[in-house]
Structures are given as C-alpha cells and as structure tokens.
Enzyme design. Structure first.
Site, PDB file in Angstrom:
ATOM      1  N   ASP A   1       0.823  -1.205   0.000  1.00  0.00           N
ATOM      2  CA  ASP A   1       0.000   0.000   0.000  1.00  0.00           C
ATOM      3  C   ASP A   1       0.861   1.261   0.000  1.00  0.00           C
ATOM      4  O   ASP A   1       1.461   1.604   1.017  1.00  0.00           O
ATOM      5  CB  ASP A   1      -0.904  -0.020   1.234  1.00  0.00           C
ATOM      6  CG  ASP A   1      -1.907   1.124   1.236  1.00  0.00           C
ATOM      7  OD1 ASP A   1      -2.027   1.817   0.203  1.00  0.00           O
ATOM      8  OD2 ASP A   1      -2.583   1.311   2.261  1.00  0.00           O
TER       9      ASP A   1
ATOM     10  N   ASP B   1      -1.395   5.433  -6.632  1.00  0.00           N
ATOM     11  CA  ASP B   1      -1.657   4.551  -5.497  1.00  0.00           C
ATOM     12  C   ASP B   1      -1.697   3.097  -5.937  1.00  0.00           C
ATOM     13  O   ASP B   1      -2.390   2.749  -6.888  1.00  0.00           O
ATOM     14  CB  ASP B   1      -2.989   4.946  -4.848  1.00  0.00           C
ATOM     15  CG  ASP B   1      -3.332   4.089  -3.645  1.00  0.00           C
ATOM     16  OD1 ASP B   1      -2.411   3.780  -2.864  1.00  0.00           O
ATOM     17  OD2 ASP B   1      -4.507   3.724  -3.495  1.00  0.00           O
TER      18      ASP B   1
END
Length: 547
Positions: free
Chosen positions: A198, A423
């Site tokens: 992440d 992301d």
C-alpha cells in the site's frame, strides 16, 4: 578497489549478523543514524542487513564470517532479487464468481478507500501540533495515525549500501480484491505472512496473537511469544511519538509498558495494538536464498477491522517515516520501484517490488519522469512528510486531443484538498467528477464503430465487441505539468468483462471529493519508479513478467 572504510563496515556488519538470534546482539547492533528518515529523532540500534541461505523450513542459517563477508560484499555489487508468487485468480478458481462481480467488489472497496483518503486529508488540515499522550514528545501529528516530525538543520544521511532488493508481488484477486500482496517471513524462526502492498499508508502491521477482535485471514496469526527477536517499543521511547495513541490514551508508567497505537483507514478499517521491533525476511531470486532486516518497526495489531480480504496485515510504502520504504532507505537508498503484471498473465509469472536502483530500468529508452508535488509546497508552506505521492496533472489527452478540462480541476488547494495521487492499493483510476464527465463524454463521442451497452453496472461507457477480432479504440494519455506524457495501451484503460464481448472504460468519478487517483489497473505492465531523493516519479512501458 574496496576502500578500508568499507571493509571495516562490512566486517563489523558480519560480526553483528553472526549474533543473530542471541540476546546479546542488541548491544552489538550497528547504529545507523536515521535522522534523515524519521526526521528530528535519532533512532539507535535500528536496521541491520542480513543476507544468507534459508533452509526449507525458513529457519536462519549461520555461516562463517568469511562466507558472510563474501555474500555481503556481493550484495553491494549485484542486485538482490525477491519473489512473490502469482496465484490463480478468484474468477478462475471459483466458477460462480464472474469478472464483473470481482470488479464490483473492488470498486466497492475503492469507494471506502477513497473516503478514508478524504477523511485523513481533512483531519490533517484541521490538526495542529499534538503530542503522543504516552510519551509527551511533541511534534506535528500526521493523519492516519503517523506523526510528522520536523527535520533538524544539518541532518546526517544514513549510510547506503549499493545493493538491490527485489520481491515478487501476488495479485490480490485470489482473495477477492484488486490489491497486490507481498510474502514476508516475520520473526525468529521466520513464519510466513502475506501483506497488502500500500503506497497510500505508512504503518506496517500484522494481526497478532492474542487477537482480541480480528478479521479472518489465511493462516494463523503472528504470535510474538514464539519469536526470539520480538521486542516491544516502550511508551517512553521517542519512537512512540511517531504513532497516534488510542482514544482514550493510557498514561505511560515506565519503560516496561508497550507503546500503544491506533491507525485507521476509514470507517470500516483500522488497527490497534503495540508498536514493536522485529526481523522481517523475504525470499531472494536465487533458489534457497533469503534476505532479512532486523529491528524493523511495525504494529502488532490485537484489534483489527476492515476489508483486507484474508491478508495478514499491511506493508506501508507511503512517504511517512514508519513505512517499509522509508525504513529501508538506510540500506538501499532513496529509490524503490514495482512492475505489475496484468491480471490475466500466466500463473507462473509474478509482479516485482524492488528496493534500490534497477540498472535496466534506468537505461530504458522510454523512461520518463514527473516531479512529486508536496502538499506543503503546493500550499506555500513546508510539510516534511506526506503520506501520499502527489503528481501534478496538466492535461488529459484522448484520441490525440487535449480535453477542455479547467486547469483548476487538478490543483491541490491550500487546505490540502484535490490533487492527484498514484496509489498501488486502489484498483481502478478515479478522476474528480468534472474531469471524469469530460473524459467519459470524449470516449462516447469518438467511439462510433461498436454498439453502446446501456445501463451496464458500475462502469460506463461499455461496448459490445461481439465478433470483433481487432479492437480499435481512441488513445489515452496523461500530460503532467512539467511536460512528461504518460501514454497507456488500450488494455490499461479499457477492461474486458463477462461476457467477454463487453468492454468498458476502466475509470470512474471520485465520489464527493476533488481528489484524483491513478490506480493499479492503469499501472499494469509499466515499471513505476519512486525516486525520493530527487522527489520524482518514473515510468516506463515494460513486460513486467520478464523483469
């Protein structure tokens, strides 16, 4: 020729490594100065590099000092590569689950993730300087649970090894998500866990026994009582100030009391537990090899909730000081990168995560860079640590034409709202509603050769490609403010769904937010480089299965 200083450094590192697993190792550990990583705080006895062969049970294997010396020296001269397995997709392993159902679930989770981004940014702009109640060490608190310390003048850079660490990444579709996972071995002896990768968060954490309120995961929980290398971070330790405390906070009554933390991702996702130090081990490319880093800071989570789809926890790669990427900078420098294979790839190929400079990527003729945007710089004030990787979009190009999207649509405002982030944890790409409406209309206007599928769930526009052998769709590119242009192949912005005759634009509007996000689906088969020393993002087209 190797300098005497380097020889002394490696010899000393070998002496430390030979004490792995011993309680006396703590006193002999090499002290990297990580003031450049966790700004304003000096962290003693932190990361230690250890490279060596692993047994079939993943237990540590001690070698002679000469063997360790040779292996450590080789690590600085040749790349170290690590692999994560690529498993069968959930669609293929479950005949009752269609691609559309999997996409719907991923989009549903994306919505919660984007909402958590918005909440964290909103909280950040509303917060001033606070202190961790447990330690009393004052610094600017960072939304999402990690505090941002201020860099001192003349901060010393930590020494760097010119090696490279490569891990393979596994597509999360096996667990019903659009995320990528990394296999790590935690503790001594090492035990296997799959953690979500992440770039939108900082704290590394794992579900820990006793698990008092935890989500379902594949395999057993991590048990600190079964690891000889586990150590709690004390509530009186300066490092305790880098995480937000649970509410209500417990007073710190001494060095034997663990540092409590609370880290949240949105209304449905959070982790609470003790901040700790542990040895993390990953598998190298060469069969039978492993690579470990001691004293890595992580969260041992005893209360955990959220949509983590069977993973054991999370590996944070954000810009904050506690992320896996930030902590490894003392060993591999300021660069990491990944290359994500497409989800329909052969099961024998895998995505890659690389810490350190990849020589092949740096020589790639199509490698382009665009600068990261600091939220503080954009707002006219300095903020030393952001979680997110912001890039500044200037234009969207469809079919070779720049779309009439107002420039203010892409701005990161003075209160931290808006902007565009890249992301790894968001599946699709999301654009602020005004921009998305123009992008969607541009494709509808230009695609006339295929029947438009009305009222198709989740995505739009969608087209019926029945009987079409070669799909011909408008090109799509992003132009950044500094002139770099990212051109995407059709399969990165159109997705083929069940039935296979349906193809849809793989983008959506950002719900109730002006934030835009470049998700991992659009990043497939590009080598993505995060250069934190020169503060820039690199990208180059690549067959990631061949990296």
């Amino acid at each position: 020729m190797t300098s005497p200083k380097k020889v002394i450094f490696f010899c000393f590192t070998v002496m430390v490594i030979s004490l792995l697993g011993s309680h006396t190792a703590k006193a002999s550990s090499f002290n990297f100065n990580l003031s450049s990583l966790i700004r304003g705080i000096e962290l003693p006895a932190h990361l230690i590099l250890n490279s060596g062969p692993a047994s079939s049970s993943c237990d540590g294997h001690l070698e002679t000092e000469q063997q360790q010396m040779e292996k450590t020296t080789a690590a600085t001269a040749t790349p170290l590569k690590l692999h994560l397995n690529h498993r069968a997709t959930k669609e293929s392993s479950s005949p009752d689950k269609t691609k559309l159902q999997s996409l719907t679930e991923s989009a549903h989770r994306d919505i919660f993730r984007i909402q958590s981004f918005f909440n964290r940014i909103t909280e950040r702009k509303n917060q001033g300087s606070t202190s961790h109640p447990a330690s009393g060490f004052s610094l600017g608190r960072k939304a999402g649970g990690v505090a941002a310390a201020t860099a001192p003048v003349g901060a010393v850079e930590a020494p760097e090894l010119n090696g490279q660490l490569m891990a393979t990444l596994e597509s999360g579709v096996t667990l019903g998500s659009g995320e990528y996972l990394m296999d790590v071995f935690v503790g001594t002896p090492p035990r296997h866990f799959s953690l979500i990768l992440d770039t939108g968060s900082d704290l590394n954490w794992i579900q820990c026994a006793p698990c008092l309120d935890c989500f379902e995961q594949s395999g057993p929980y991590y048990d600190p009582a079964q690891s000889s290398s586990y150590r709690n971070v004390s509530c009186a330790d300066q490092r305790c100030s880098l995480v937000a405390a649970p509410d209500p906070a417990r007073p710190c009554r001494g060095h034997n009391q663990p540092c409590p933390y609370f880290y949240w991702y949105g209304d449905r996702s959070n982790t609470t537990g003790d901040l700790a130090l542990e040895t993390f081990t990953v598998n190298l490319t060469a069969p039978g090899d492993s690579h470990s880093v001691e004293n890595l800071i992580f969260g041992c989570g005893h209360w955990n909730r959220g949509l983590f789809h069977g993973a054991a926890g999370l590996l944070g790669l954000g810009r904050g000081p506690l992320s896996f990427a930030s902590q490894l900078r003392s060993l591999y420098g300021h660069t990491f990168s990944y290359c994500l294979v497409d989800r329909n790839s052969d099961l024998n190929v895998s995505s890659k995560l690389i810490f350190g400079e990849d020589r092949d990527l740096l020589k790639h003729p199509e490698l382009k860079y665009t600068s990261f945007v600091s939220e503080g710089k954009e707002a006219g004030k300095e903020v030393p640590t952001d979680t997110f990787y912001y890039v500044k979009v200037k234009n969207i190009i469809v079919g070779g034409e720049r779309l009439p999207i107002p420039v203010q649509t892409w701005e990161l405002s003075q209160d931290g709202v808006g902007g565009t982030i890249i992301d790894s944890g968001t599946t699709l790409s999301y654009f602020s509603e005004p921009a998305y409406a123009i992008i969607r209309e541009a494709f509808i206007k230009r695609v006339k050769s295929y029947p438009l599928v009305e009222d198709f769930p989740v995505l739009s526009p969608c087209y019926n490609m029945s009987g079409v052998e070669k799909v011909d769709l408008p090109s799509f590119a992003i132009e950044f403010a500094d002139g770099a242009v990212w051109n995407f192949p059709t399969e990165n912005y159109f997705i083929r769904l069940d039935p296979d005759e349906i193809i849809c634009l793989a983008m959506l509007g950002t719900p109730q937010s002006s934030l835009s996000i470049l998700g991992n689906y659009q990043q497939q088969n590009f080598h993505i480089l995060y250069d934190l020393k020169q503060d820039r993002l690199g990208f180059a087209p690549m067959r990631c299965a061949e990296v």
